[in-house]
Design a protein around this motif. Structure first.
Motif, PDB file in Angstrom:
ATOM      1  N   PHE A 157      30.131  11.633 -40.890  1.00  0.00           N
ATOM      2  CA  PHE A 157      31.508  11.661 -40.800  1.00  0.00           C
ATOM      3  C   PHE A 157      32.200  10.547 -40.232  1.00  0.00           C
ATOM      4  CE2 PHE A 157      35.620  13.563 -39.391  1.00  0.00           C
ATOM      5  CZ  PHE A 157      36.310  14.007 -40.540  1.00  0.00           C
ATOM      6  N   ARG A 158      31.958  10.278 -38.949  1.00  0.00           N
ATOM      7  CA  ARG A 158      32.396   9.263 -38.136  1.00  0.00           C
ATOM      8  C   ARG A 158      32.323   7.875 -38.849  1.00  0.00           C
ATOM      9  NH1 ARG A 158      34.959  10.766 -33.670  1.00  0.00           N
ATOM     10  NH2 ARG A 158      34.841   8.608 -32.833  1.00  0.00           N
ATOM     11  N   ILE A 159      31.055   7.545 -39.228  1.00  0.00           N
ATOM     12  CA  ILE A 159      30.894   6.293 -39.872  1.00  0.00           C
ATOM     13  C   ILE A 159      31.632   6.021 -40.956  1.00  0.00           C
ATOM     14  CG2 ILE A 159      29.053   5.144 -40.999  1.00  0.00           C
ATOM     15  CD1 ILE A 159      26.811   6.522 -39.261  1.00  0.00           C
ATOM     16  N   ILE A 160      31.939   7.030 -41.940  1.00  0.00           N
ATOM     17  CA  ILE A 160      32.491   6.914 -43.237  1.00  0.00           C
ATOM     18  C   ILE A 160      33.956   6.310 -42.804  1.00  0.00           C
ATOM     19  CG2 ILE A 160      33.477   7.804 -45.301  1.00  0.00           C
ATOM     20  CD1 ILE A 160      30.803   9.644 -45.310  1.00  0.00           C
ATOM     21  N   VAL A 188      42.390   9.176 -41.168  1.00  0.00           N
ATOM     22  CA  VAL A 188      41.369   8.703 -40.360  1.00  0.00           C
ATOM     23  C   VAL A 188      41.604   9.032 -38.836  1.00  0.00           C
ATOM     24  CG1 VAL A 188      40.275   6.626 -39.372  1.00  0.00           C
ATOM     25  CG2 VAL A 188      41.110   6.665 -42.022  1.00  0.00           C
ATOM     26  N   ALA A 189      42.814   8.973 -38.307  1.00  0.00           N
ATOM     27  CA  ALA A 189      43.179   9.393 -36.950  1.00  0.00           C
ATOM     28  C   ALA A 189      42.673  10.668 -36.655  1.00  0.00           C
ATOM     29  CB  ALA A 189      44.866   9.063 -36.736  1.00  0.00           C
ATOM     30  N   ARG A 190      43.333  11.814 -37.510  1.00  0.00           N
ATOM     31  CA  ARG A 190      42.941  13.137 -37.432  1.00  0.00           C
ATOM     32  C   ARG A 190      41.508  13.153 -37.400  1.00  0.00           C
ATOM     33  NH1 ARG A 190      43.013  17.264 -41.602  1.00  0.00           N
ATOM     34  NH2 ARG A 190      43.750  15.456 -42.910  1.00  0.00           N
ATOM     35  N   GLY A 191      40.688  12.509 -38.239  1.00  0.00           N
ATOM     36  CA  GLY A 191      39.217  12.861 -38.197  1.00  0.00           C
ATOM     37  C   GLY A 191      38.368  12.036 -37.048  1.00  0.00           C
TER      38      GLY A 191
END
Length: 369
Positions: A157-160, A188-191
């Protein structure tokens, strides 16, 4: 001890559910009957489309987008998509919705055909790497892929999302003054869990470019919600401040209703939760926004769809019907898109609205279009 908890749970359900059921057995309520019964309300009598024909791709009609999507997916040629975005105002809501739609189409293609689906987007980026539209769709595609294919917080998740952040930066350089890359970065900021200071830096760039952008405000609201990086108080403060400074005709006056929706309780312990002051005030703000907005505002359908949910739950049948006649046919919006079967979820609320409307003396003849 377990039996005590069981008895407590049964009693609690009785307190909540029994009054709810009793109200529906008395005058003005909705009485459920078997499908096909002479007493059954018929949504088709109002010109509503069949459940299987509901379009879940977008909240309202955009024929140019539908035509281009058909060409792109049929031919796998990205050029029509590029031309459409090039001719779409970069500071408006329509561009953001079209970027989301193209990205969503590519993501769903890839889900159906792993390894080959969405090849037109890969070709677009490879053949025209400096096309702003292609970069924006690519960034949004990565965001949707992260949320659709991975669990929040995992390495994948973070890599994407890290890749999406890099593409957002590229897209911003390719189109100075365009808020879309920064709106995509809000997800992106939320994830990735930006700090509040990092988030504010991105938000400032959006406000500089499009201070009344409803789509951007909805994306930012998610960040401030209790389930992500804020609280109920933070979300209410953000939504209320935006609504207070919104000029007449702006749909930002409806933002508090979205904040309420984001914090709906799993179980309403208040007998008439949807009639409480907080919910009623948010609904009135959204109704005011709808009535004062331009008829062609591309975000109007988003607000109408959420209003349908609240108006039905509040048993304000006539008002719900007046929203339904404006949006029926397209349901790609909250709250339906949160369901595994958006069309079925919407159809249930629509049927309840029709039944409640008719139980209180309404008919197709009394509903103006």
């Amino acid at each position: 001890m377990e039996i005590l908890w069981f008895l407590f749970t049964v009693a609690l359900i009785g307190v909540i559910v029994v009054p709810w059921l009793m109200r529906r057995r008395t005058g003005g309520g909705v009485r459920l009957v078997a499908p096909g019964s002479p007493d059954a309300a018929d949504p088709s009598a109002y010109g509503f489309v069949l459940q299987e024909e509901l379009d879940v791709r977008m909240p309202g009609p955009d024929q140019d987008l539908l035509d281009v999507l058909d060409v792109v997916q049929r031919t796998q040629d990205w050029r029509a998509a590029s031309q459409l975005l090039a001719g779409t105002d970069k500071d408006g809501e329509v561009r953001w919705q079209r970027v989301q739609a193209f990205a969503g189409a590519a993501s769903l293609e890839l889900a159906r055909e792993p390894g080959t689906g969405g090849a037109w987007l890969r070709a677009w980026r490879a053949e025209q790497p400096k096309d702003p539209g292609g970069a924006q769709v690519h960034a949004e595609f990565l965001v949707q892929q992260a949320w659709r294919s991975s669990s929040a917080g995992t390495d994948d998740f973070r890599i994407i999302l890290e890749e999406a952040r890099a593409v957002c930066a590229q897209a911003a350089l390719l189109s100075p003054g365009d808020p879309v890359p920064y709106i995509t970065e809000l997800a992106v900021a939320r994830g990735l869990g930006y700090t509040h200071e990092q988030f504010d830096q991105v938000w400032a760039k959006i406000i500089d470019r499009a201070p009344q952008h409803m789509g951007a405000h909805l994306a930012a609201l998610h960040f401030w919600c209790e389930k992500w990086h804020g609280s109920r108080k933070d979300a209410d403060r953000f939504a209320t401040a935006a609504a207070a400074r919104a000029p007449r005709g702006s749909l930002l006056a409806a933002l508090p209703l979205f904040a309420v929706f984001e914090h709906l309780p799993e179980v309403a312990l208040v007998r008439d939760f949807y009639g409480t002051e907080v919910v009623s005030k948010a609904m009135e703000g959204a109704l005011y926004a709808v009535h004062s907005a331009r008829p062609d505002d591309p975000m109007l359908a988003h607000v109408r769809h959420l209003l349908i949910h609240f108006l039905v739950r509040a048993e304000r049948w006539s008002e719900a019907m007046h929203q339904l006649i404006h949006v029926d046919g397209h349901i790609g919006a909250l709250p339906w898109t949160l369901s595994e079967d958006p069309a079925a979820e919407y159809a249930v609320y629509r049927a309840l609205a029709v039944a409640g409307y008719e139980a209180n003396g309404g008919s197709p003849a009394t509903l103006p279009h």
